[in-house]
Structures are given as structure tokens and as C-alpha cells.
Design an enzyme around this catalytic site. Sequence first.
Site, PDB file in Angstrom:
ATOM      1  N   ASP A  19       0.832  -1.284   0.083  1.00  0.00           N
ATOM      2  CA  ASP A  19      -0.051   0.040   0.024  1.00  0.00           C
ATOM      3  C   ASP A  19       0.895   1.258   0.174  1.00  0.00           C
ATOM      4  OD1 ASP A  19      -2.092  -1.468   0.257  1.00  0.00           O
ATOM      5  OD2 ASP A  19      -2.064  -1.524   2.462  1.00  0.00           O
TER       6      ASP A  19
HETATM    7  N1  URA Z   1      -1.227  -6.168   3.951  1.00  0.00           N
HETATM    8  C1  URA Z   1      -1.790  -4.778   3.725  1.00  0.00           C
HETATM    9  O1  URA Z   1      -2.745  -4.576   4.312  1.00  0.00           O
HETATM   10  N2  URA Z   1      -1.118  -3.859   3.270  1.00  0.00           N
HETATM   11  C2  URA Z   1       0.099  -4.125   2.305  1.00  0.00           C
HETATM   12  O2  URA Z   1       0.664  -3.199   1.940  1.00  0.00           O
HETATM   13  C3  URA Z   1       0.705  -5.416   2.327  1.00  0.00           C
HETATM   14  C4  URA Z   1      -0.106  -6.456   3.040  1.00  0.00           C
END
Ligand code: URA
Length: 241
Positions: free
Chosen positions: A109
Site C-alpha cells: 500500500d
Molecule cells: N497487507 C496490507 O494490508 N497492506 C500491504 O501493503 C501489504 C499487505
Amino acid sequence: MNEDTLIRLHKYIADQGVASRRAAEAMIAAGRVTVNGRVVTEMGMKIDPGRDSVRVDGEPLGSRPRLRYILLHKPAGYICSAHDERGRRTVLDLLSGVNERVYPVGRLDYDTSGLLLLTNDGDLTHHLLHPSHQVEKTYLALVEKCPEQATLEHLRRGVKLSDGITAPAKARLLRRQTDGALVEISIHEGRNRQVKRMFEAVGCPVKHLKRIRLAFLDVKQLALGEWRELSLDEVNRLKQL
Ligand code: URA
């Protein structure tokens, strides 16, 4: 001829991602390599990549991009796609010196930091993302509320999310803090925002998430924003996972 642009033939073949330097030497010795149409078997020959035409088994080199395998320590505040309509910085902005078009193997993310693998080797990407070989990914989650043992057990067993129950995971409390806790969690799946959704579902929202490992790889030696090329051995190990 400009000596600066000359490169040893076996190194050039290796740099093109065809084989290791040693394997490239074996290819040359076996008569599989031509330079400007002439089979070259002697070692140590230098070529000019801008002028000379090199072929391995008849296939021209330089006609396909060099395979790149990049391990990036992603900071928060970068998006994992080539363009963002909101004009945010992308992970590609961090890869100065990489001229090939590489793609992230799975995503982190915008506000997640940590280990991100990028490559232009579609076969390896497919291999690593395929549900049957989903490799282990380990995260450090800074959560708002310290989870009880029963909550950790719930995360390990599987949590009901809108897209189904999560597969068994590992979860352990690393540190209790005044404002929450630090939890290490390892999962094999790669659903969208999976770790954050798992913690949300058990009542411990994530304040910050960092991926610290992917299979045997980690980013301990890289500062935030730094990247390195994987070694041939690491690439081969990934291919065998
Ligand atoms: N899980 C998440 O919630 N975000 C990420 O960036 C990677 C795994």
C-alpha cells in the site's frame, strides 16, 4: 575504437540476463555464440555492444531487455504502480539507473514500507504470485491496541474477511507499548490490504505496516529508499520456491 565501450563477451552475455558469466563462458566454448556472424570460441574477446552483433544460438542479444531483479526498501508515501492520476510519487521514481521497465511482484500500500521485489521477468512474477506457490511474507504491524493471546490465536487460525476466511498464519507479539503493540505476522496469501483487514477484523487497527521478509529475502542491509540487484543465486532460489 573507443576502449571505454568495450566489454568482455562473456560479461556482456551475462549482463543481458542470458546466463551467469561462467555459463556464458561455457556457451562460448561450445560454439553457440557468434559475433558479427562469426562463431567465437576463444575466451576473453572484447566487443562493442553499440557496434557488434552478438547472437546466442542464433538469437540476437540486445533485442530483448536485460532481465532485472530489484530488491527495494520502499518508504511509505510511494505508490506501487507506474502512474498515479493523483500525481503521487511511484516506486519507479526510486529506481534511478534502472532503464528497463520493471513491475512490482505483488503490491505494498501507499503507506506501507518495506521489502518490494520488482522485475521484468514475467515468468518469475507469475511463479511467485501463483496461489499454489504463494511464498511466505512477513510483516511488522504497529497496532493501536495490544492483542490478547486469543486474538493472536484468531489471526493464526484464520479471520473471516469479505472475500473469505484467511489461510493459517503465524502471529506473535513482539512488544507491548503504551499506545498499542508491535506484532509480527507471516502470511502466504496476497489479497488486497490483507494484513490491515485482518487486524481490523480482530479489533486492533494497524497504525503502520512494514514488510520485513519475503521468503529468504530481507531488507536489513538497505536504507529506506535504497535498492540492490538480486544475486544470481538469489534469483535461482526464488525460481525453485
Ligand atoms: N497487507 C496490507 O494490508 N497492506 C500491504 O501493503 C501489504 C499487505
